[in-house]
Design a protein around this motif. Structure first.
Motif, PDB file in Angstrom:
ATOM      1  N   ARG A   7       0.810  -1.217   0.000  1.00  0.00           N
ATOM      2  CA  ARG A   7       0.000   0.000   0.000  1.00  0.00           C
ATOM      3  C   ARG A   7       0.847   1.271   0.000  1.00  0.00           C
ATOM      4  N   VAL A   8       2.168   1.117   0.042  1.00  0.00           N
ATOM      5  CA  VAL A   8       3.033   2.296   0.144  1.00  0.00           C
ATOM      6  C   VAL A   8       2.901   3.183  -1.085  1.00  0.00           C
ATOM      7  N   ALA A   9       3.081   2.605  -2.280  1.00  0.00           N
ATOM      8  CA  ALA A   9       3.016   3.403  -3.508  1.00  0.00           C
ATOM      9  C   ALA A   9       1.640   4.010  -3.734  1.00  0.00           C
ATOM     10  N   PRO A  10       0.532   3.236  -3.582  1.00  0.00           N
ATOM     11  CA  PRO A  10      -0.786   3.871  -3.758  1.00  0.00           C
ATOM     12  C   PRO A  10      -1.071   5.001  -2.775  1.00  0.00           C
ATOM     13  N   ILE A  11      -0.613   4.847  -1.532  1.00  0.00           N
ATOM     14  CA  ILE A  11      -0.828   5.913  -0.550  1.00  0.00           C
ATOM     15  C   ILE A  11      -0.047   7.171  -0.954  1.00  0.00           C
ATOM     16  N   ALA A  12       1.199   6.968  -1.401  1.00  0.00           N
ATOM     17  CA  ALA A  12       2.001   8.117  -1.851  1.00  0.00           C
ATOM     18  C   ALA A  12       1.350   8.798  -3.052  1.00  0.00           C
ATOM     19  N   TRP A  13       0.861   7.993  -4.015  1.00  0.00           N
ATOM     20  CA  TRP A  13       0.171   8.566  -5.175  1.00  0.00           C
ATOM     21  C   TRP A  13      -1.092   9.301  -4.755  1.00  0.00           C
ATOM     22  N   THR A  14      -1.814   8.755  -3.787  1.00  0.00           N
ATOM     23  CA  THR A  14      -3.045   9.406  -3.319  1.00  0.00           C
ATOM     24  C   THR A  14      -2.737  10.763  -2.703  1.00  0.00           C
ATOM     25  N   MET A  15      -1.703  10.826  -1.883  1.00  0.00           N
ATOM     26  CA  MET A  15      -1.324  12.094  -1.265  1.00  0.00           C
ATOM     27  C   MET A  15      -0.891  13.110  -2.313  1.00  0.00           C
ATOM     28  N   LEU A  16      -0.084  12.658  -3.285  1.00  0.00           N
ATOM     29  CA  LEU A  16       0.389  13.561  -4.331  1.00  0.00           C
ATOM     30  C   LEU A  16      -0.770  14.078  -5.174  1.00  0.00           C
ATOM     31  N   SER A  17      -1.641  13.177  -5.627  1.00  0.00           N
ATOM     32  CA  SER A  17      -2.748  13.588  -6.493  1.00  0.00           C
ATOM     33  C   SER A  17      -3.770  14.424  -5.740  1.00  0.00           C
ATOM     34  N   ALA A  18      -3.990  14.125  -4.455  1.00  0.00           N
ATOM     35  CA  ALA A  18      -4.895  14.961  -3.654  1.00  0.00           C
ATOM     36  C   ALA A  18      -4.334  16.372  -3.522  1.00  0.00           C
ATOM     37  N   GLY A  19      -3.018  16.475  -3.382  1.00  0.00           N
ATOM     38  CA  GLY A  19      -2.390  17.802  -3.342  1.00  0.00           C
ATOM     39  C   GLY A  19      -2.578  18.567  -4.638  1.00  0.00           C
ATOM     40  N   VAL A  20      -2.488  17.842  -5.776  1.00  0.00           N
ATOM     41  CA  VAL A  20      -2.690  18.491  -7.074  1.00  0.00           C
ATOM     42  C   VAL A  20      -4.130  18.970  -7.215  1.00  0.00           C
ATOM     43  N   VAL A  21      -5.092  18.152  -6.771  1.00  0.00           N
ATOM     44  CA  VAL A  21      -6.501  18.559  -6.817  1.00  0.00           C
ATOM     45  C   VAL A  21      -6.731  19.799  -5.950  1.00  0.00           C
ATOM     46  N   ALA A  22      -6.155  19.793  -4.743  1.00  0.00           N
ATOM     47  CA  ALA A  22      -6.294  20.955  -3.865  1.00  0.00           C
ATOM     48  C   ALA A  22      -5.667  22.192  -4.499  1.00  0.00           C
ATOM     49  N   PHE A  23      -4.518  22.011  -5.156  1.00  0.00           N
ATOM     50  CA  PHE A  23      -3.877  23.117  -5.860  1.00  0.00           C
ATOM     51  C   PHE A  23      -4.762  23.646  -6.983  1.00  0.00           C
ATOM     52  N   GLY A  24      -5.424  22.739  -7.702  1.00  0.00           N
ATOM     53  CA  GLY A  24      -6.336  23.159  -8.765  1.00  0.00           C
ATOM     54  C   GLY A  24      -7.491  23.968  -8.244  1.00  0.00           C
ATOM     55  N   PHE A  25      -8.082  23.538  -7.113  1.00  0.00           N
ATOM     56  CA  PHE A  25      -9.177  24.309  -6.510  1.00  0.00           C
ATOM     57  C   PHE A  25      -8.685  25.678  -6.057  1.00  0.00           C
ATOM     58  N   TRP A  26      -7.463  25.703  -5.507  1.00  0.00           N
ATOM     59  CA  TRP A  26      -6.915  26.994  -5.058  1.00  0.00           C
ATOM     60  C   TRP A  26      -6.699  27.939  -6.235  1.00  0.00           C
ATOM     61  N   LEU A  27      -6.156  27.407  -7.339  1.00  0.00           N
ATOM     62  CA  LEU A  27      -5.964  28.228  -8.533  1.00  0.00           C
ATOM     63  C   LEU A  27      -7.292  28.785  -9.038  1.00  0.00           C
ATOM     64  N   ALA A  28      -8.328  27.950  -8.991  1.00  0.00           N
ATOM     65  CA  ALA A  28      -9.630  28.366  -9.511  1.00  0.00           C
ATOM     66  C   ALA A  28     -10.275  29.440  -8.646  1.00  0.00           C
ATOM     67  N   SER A  29      -9.951  29.468  -7.359  1.00  0.00           N
ATOM     68  CA  SER A  29     -10.658  30.358  -6.440  1.00  0.00           C
ATOM     69  C   SER A  29      -9.906  31.633  -6.096  1.00  0.00           C
ATOM     70  N   THR A  30      -8.612  31.671  -6.377  1.00  0.00           N
ATOM     71  CA  THR A  30      -7.837  32.843  -5.969  1.00  0.00           C
ATOM     72  C   THR A  30      -7.596  33.791  -7.133  1.00  0.00           C
ATOM     73  N   GLY A  31      -7.560  35.058  -6.844  1.00  0.00           N
ATOM     74  CA  GLY A  31      -7.192  36.051  -7.840  1.00  0.00           C
ATOM     75  C   GLY A  31      -5.777  36.543  -7.657  1.00  0.00           C
ATOM     76  N   ALA A  32      -5.092  36.010  -6.636  1.00  0.00           N
ATOM     77  CA  ALA A  32      -3.746  36.484  -6.324  1.00  0.00           C
ATOM     78  C   ALA A  32      -2.727  36.077  -7.369  1.00  0.00           C
ATOM     79  N   VAL A  33      -2.970  34.984  -8.069  1.00  0.00           N
ATOM     80  CA  VAL A  33      -1.992  34.478  -9.035  1.00  0.00           C
ATOM     81  C   VAL A  33      -2.163  35.134 -10.393  1.00  0.00           C
ATOM     82  N   PHE A  34      -3.393  35.182 -10.888  1.00  0.00           N
ATOM     83  CA  PHE A  34      -3.631  35.517 -12.287  1.00  0.00           C
ATOM     84  C   PHE A  34      -4.044  36.961 -12.532  1.00  0.00           C
TER      85      PHE A  34
END
Length: 288
Positions: A7-34
């Motif tokens: 379960r080590v690799a799937p857990i690591a992938w889950t954490m990484l991909s969840a971080g990317v999803v959270a980053f995507g939501f942050w990009l969509a909601s913030t005006g500070a970047v764009f």
């Protein structure tokens, strides 16, 4: 007894991909970047959400996949599907797949089945249950399997290398798409002024390696500085004036105020060791 992969690799992938999803939501909601670049915010955040969501789907599927062995049945979960219960004598077809024929699958006439790997933890318990309860189809498959070219044992070093390669490719893909467009939009919304000491300048043609010049070439001026590294000016530079701009900077060597993109300049200052760091965006130079 449960048969499943590490379960080590799937857990690591889950954490990484969840971080990317959270980053995507942050990009969509913030005006500070764009800033005012609404279209860039929409498509870059959407791309991050899609890539992160797909990776999250596959990692969760890998975490859920398992075969639980009971004396009177198998309970199989394949990916994100629901649990399937398989009784003695129900399995009608078996097949081997994957490199080295590591993956063993079995299914009933109604489509219920399991998928496992010969090197998964507790696979011997599954094989023992099949020997006792799967009947003639399993016996025939084992005879056929004995004629195949199979991998004799696990290859942990190779598996770790493959996982790291996949993670590296995933991260590089994010850095290129949508990373370059995110940093370009951030530069446009966060211009900064820095003082750099010019030592030389030359008229050049800029290739498609910059964050805003993919697939193109255009005139520019390469500027060597003693405290800011090499900078490239393309804004307001054309074929008919780049030689004059370079000559003007060579005649006025010394301190000049550069208006630069805050994102790419910060990366130059703090992450110059990283291969994929784009050249700082230069908007204008004082005295030019």
């Amino acid at each position: 007894m449960t048969v499943r992969s590490s379960r080590v690799a799937p857990i690591a992938w889950t954490m990484l991909s969840a971080g990317v999803v959270a980053f995507g939501f942050w990009l969509a909601s913030t005006g500070a970047v764009f800033g005012d670049a609404v279209f860039t915010r929409v498509w870059t955040s959407g791309l991050a959400l899609i890539l992160g969501g797909l990776a999250l789907l596959f990692s969760v599927a890998a975490l859920r996949s398992r075969v639980t062995v009971f004396p009177d049945r198998l309970e199989a979960v394949n990916g994100i599907g629901r649990k399937r219960v398989i009784g003695p004598g129900e399995l009608a077809r078996f097949r081997a797949s994957g490199k080295g024929n590591d993956v063993i699958s079995g299914s009933t006439f109604r489509g219920r089945g399991f998928t496992s790997n010969r090197f998964h933890r507790n696979y011997a318990a599954l094989e023992e249950w099949l020997d006792l309860n799967a009947g003639a189809p399993w016996v025939e498959f084992k005879e056929f399997f004995g004629k195949l070219t199979v991998r004799k044992g696990p290859q942990p070093v190779k598996d770790v290398f493959t996982t790291l390669l996949a993670v590296g490719f995933f991260i590089i893909t994010l850095l290129m798409l949508p990373g370059l467009w995110v940093i370009s939009a951030y530069d446009d919304a966060h211009e900064e002024q820095v003082t750099c000491s010019v030592t030389a300048a030359e008229a050049i043609t800029v290739s498609s390696t910059s964050s805003k010049g993919i697939g193109s070439s255009r005139p520019g001026v390469g500027i060597e500085t003693s405290n800011c590294g090499r900078l490239t000016l393309t804004r307001g530079v054309y074929d008919d004036n780049r030689d004059d701009i370079a000559q003007s900077l060579n005649h006025s060597k010394g301190s000049h105020v550069f208006t630069v993109g805050g994102g790419t300049f910060w990366l130059r200052e703090n992450m110059s060791w990283f291969t994929f760091v784009p050249s700082p965006t230069v908007y204008n130079v004082s005295g030019v």
